[in-house]
Every structure is written in structure tokens, then in C-alpha cells.
Design a protein around this motif. Sequence first.
Motif, short mmCIF file in Angstrom:
data_model
loop_
_atom_site.label_atom_id
_atom_site.label_comp_id
_atom_site.label_asym_id
_atom_site.label_seq_id
_atom_site.Cartn_x
_atom_site.Cartn_y
_atom_site.Cartn_z
N PHE A 108 0.84 -1.20 0.00
CA PHE A 108 0.00 0.00 0.00
C PHE A 108 0.88 1.25 0.00
CE2 PHE A 108 -2.29 3.44 2.02
CZ PHE A 108 -3.59 3.34 1.53
N ALA A 109 1.88 1.29 0.87
CA ALA A 109 2.76 2.46 0.97
C ALA A 109 3.54 2.66 -0.32
CB ALA A 109 3.71 2.30 2.15
N ALA A 110 4.00 1.56 -0.93
CA ALA A 110 4.75 1.67 -2.18
C ALA A 110 3.89 2.23 -3.29
CB ALA A 110 5.30 0.30 -2.58
N ALA A 111 2.63 1.81 -3.35
CA ALA A 111 1.73 2.32 -4.37
C ALA A 111 1.48 3.81 -4.18
CB ALA A 111 0.41 1.55 -4.33
N ARG A 112 1.30 4.24 -2.93
CA ARG A 112 1.09 5.65 -2.67
C ARG A 112 2.34 6.47 -2.97
NH1 ARG A 112 -3.79 7.04 -0.08
NH2 ARG A 112 -5.23 5.41 -0.77
N LYS A 113 3.52 5.92 -2.66
CA LYS A 113 4.76 6.64 -2.94
C LYS A 113 4.96 6.79 -4.44
CE LYS A 113 8.56 5.25 -0.87
NZ LYS A 113 9.89 4.65 -0.63
N ALA A 114 4.64 5.76 -5.19
CA ALA A 114 4.77 5.84 -6.65
C ALA A 114 3.84 6.89 -7.23
CB ALA A 114 4.48 4.48 -7.27
N ALA A 115 2.66 7.03 -6.60
CA ALA A 115 1.68 8.00 -7.09
C ALA A 115 2.10 9.44 -6.78
CB ALA A 115 0.32 7.71 -6.50
#
Length: 366
Positions: free
Chosen positions: A348-355
Motif C-alpha cells: 500500500f505504501a509503495a503504491a502511494r509513494k509511486a503516485a
Amino acid sequence: MSQTLFDYTRQDAAGACSTAHAWAKVPAPLTPPERTALTERAKALLLRHNAVLVAHYYVDGALQDLALETGGIVSDSLEMARFGRDHAAQTLVVAGVRFMGETAKILSPEKRVLMPDLDATCSLDLGCPADDFARFCDAHPDRQVVVYANTSAAVKARADWMVTSSCALEIVADLHAKGQKILWAPDRHLGRYIQEQTGADMLMWNGACIVHDEFKGLELELLREQHPGALVLVHPESPKRVVEQADVVGSTSALIKAVVEGSAPAYIVATDNGILHRMRQLAPGKTLIEAPTAGNSATCKSCAHCPWMAMNGLANLVDCLESGQPEIHVDEPVRAKAQRCINRMLDFAAARKAAASGMTPGIGAA
């Protein structure tokens, strides 16, 4: 090694103190020559054993400096988890508290994970026994179980999600938007803050951090009057009356970022005072003021510094590197079950960071 001993009572889920006690044995202060000698010895041992030091912002500044000087990291618990998992070193030395070492082992079962002292624990972990928590979960099967990182591997194994203070708000908000009801553990202050911010249906475990629970709203008001231009930075594990006075509420990384990037000349900091070491390094021109706790008296359990974080020192770090002990072990199937909720958070955190990248040099993700 000479030590000072501290005792702490703990509460059960009903809010009553049990007869069980937690204790901390804090290493005696080092002389400058002792500190220099132990630092050089630790550097040599880390290199010899192809080991990397992963340190939390709350541990002694000498350990923070050593981690950075030897290719390790100083960070919040979320970055500690990611760094240890992704680093090539086969030996991780975790300077923090036990749940951090367990998390490192859960994510890297093939690696050796050492800690200076396995008795370095956390009041939130102690106050959430796995068997009691499992019964709590069983009584509410319709809820998503979300646990804070400050819990044992066995508690994480019972959870759907693990969160840290840097991602808890976003994860609970996302679950709420999907119509999920939450069972939250163990910090009641952080849980209350998230519930107020998201409107989520949250059933709370009754736990608290002995450091953040000691910050006092009235004393903070008086301190703000003395420093009218200072911004107030508060960790959300703090009581409601303290959080209400904050200009910034956030994780350790978020609070450091606020100091580094902020335009104010002074900051009142309501979290463990171990964080001030890194703040001073990254923002040397800023004035940092400790938020008031109950004070140095018979009622003060922490005085703004975690006694278990203080158990990490250069001497026992060198001892553990020389002996290869104490080592963290997390047995199956607990490890595999706990890994699922941690990986869910990391994904979840990785997806938000990528966004939307939010990295600050020297800090990491806020």
C-alpha cells in the motif's frame, strides 16, 4: 556493565493496572574515550561480519551516527522495515525495541537479525498480550483487524493489516471508504486521532505509550505562551488535549520533515526526545524545545525518553556483534502469518509513494 534499573506498571485491556511489571536496564554513561573506542570497535565488527546497523530515531545519538557512517539507516519503523528487507547484508543489527527486530526477521527470515538487548520492549507491545487479543478479535469477526507496528509477531499474525504512524491514517481512510469496520490495537490515542480524522467505525484496544501518554495539555499551553512564535509538533500517540494544540501531527519522519522544511525559527516537539539529535543535524539553525511531560518526579514514567530505547548502547552493540547474540527468532507459522499483514502495508505504501513521491533527503518517507 553498570546499569540503572527502572520499573513500570502496565494496564490491561479494561484500563486497570495488573501486577505484572515491565523493567528497563539502562547502560551507564560512557566517558568520551570509552565512546570513541567502542565506536571504532563497532565499525570494525560491522565490516567484518558484513552486517548493517538499522537504528530508530529514538536511540542514543552515537548509535544513530554509527548507522549513518557505516551504510546503515536511521529512520522510523516503516523505513526500518523496508531497508532491512531490501539491503544485501545477511546480518541486520536492529537498534530499537524488540518488535522492530521481530519485524525485520519476519520480512527477512533468511537473514540473521541481532539486537543489543532483547529485553528492550515497548509498553504498547506489553499491554497487548496475544491470547487476550485473539479473544478480542474472535468476538468481533465482522471487523478488519488493524494493528500498530508496536506489537508482537503473534499479534501481527492475527491481523489483517499492520500500520505505522506514517501510513495508518491513509490505510484506515481507504478501508473506511470501502465500507469496512475496524478493530484497532493497541494505542488508544493514535486510534482516537485516526477515528476523528477519517470517521471510520473503530473498536479500540486500550493501550498507550508511556512516553507520549505523559505529555500534558496544560503545561503545553503554558510553554506556548512563553514561545509564541514556535510551531508545535506532536506525535499522534499523544493525548487529545496535546494533539489539539499541534501545528503538525505526524510520524517521527513527518515531524523531522516539518523542522527541516519549515520556515519558523523555533519548534516545540512532543515526542521522544531522542529525535532531537537528528533534527539538530538536519536543521542546525532551528531552535528545538521539548514539550513538557509530568516532569522529573515520582509520577514521571518517561520524562520524554523511552527507557527501553535507552537500553541500546555502544557497549552492548559491540557485545552482540562479537558474540552473535542475542539473535531474534520468529517461529513458523507465526512468521508467515505476520508477514502477510506487513506486506499488505508495504505494498500500500509503495503504491502511494509511486503516485506521489514524498521523499526528503536524509529522512525518507514522511
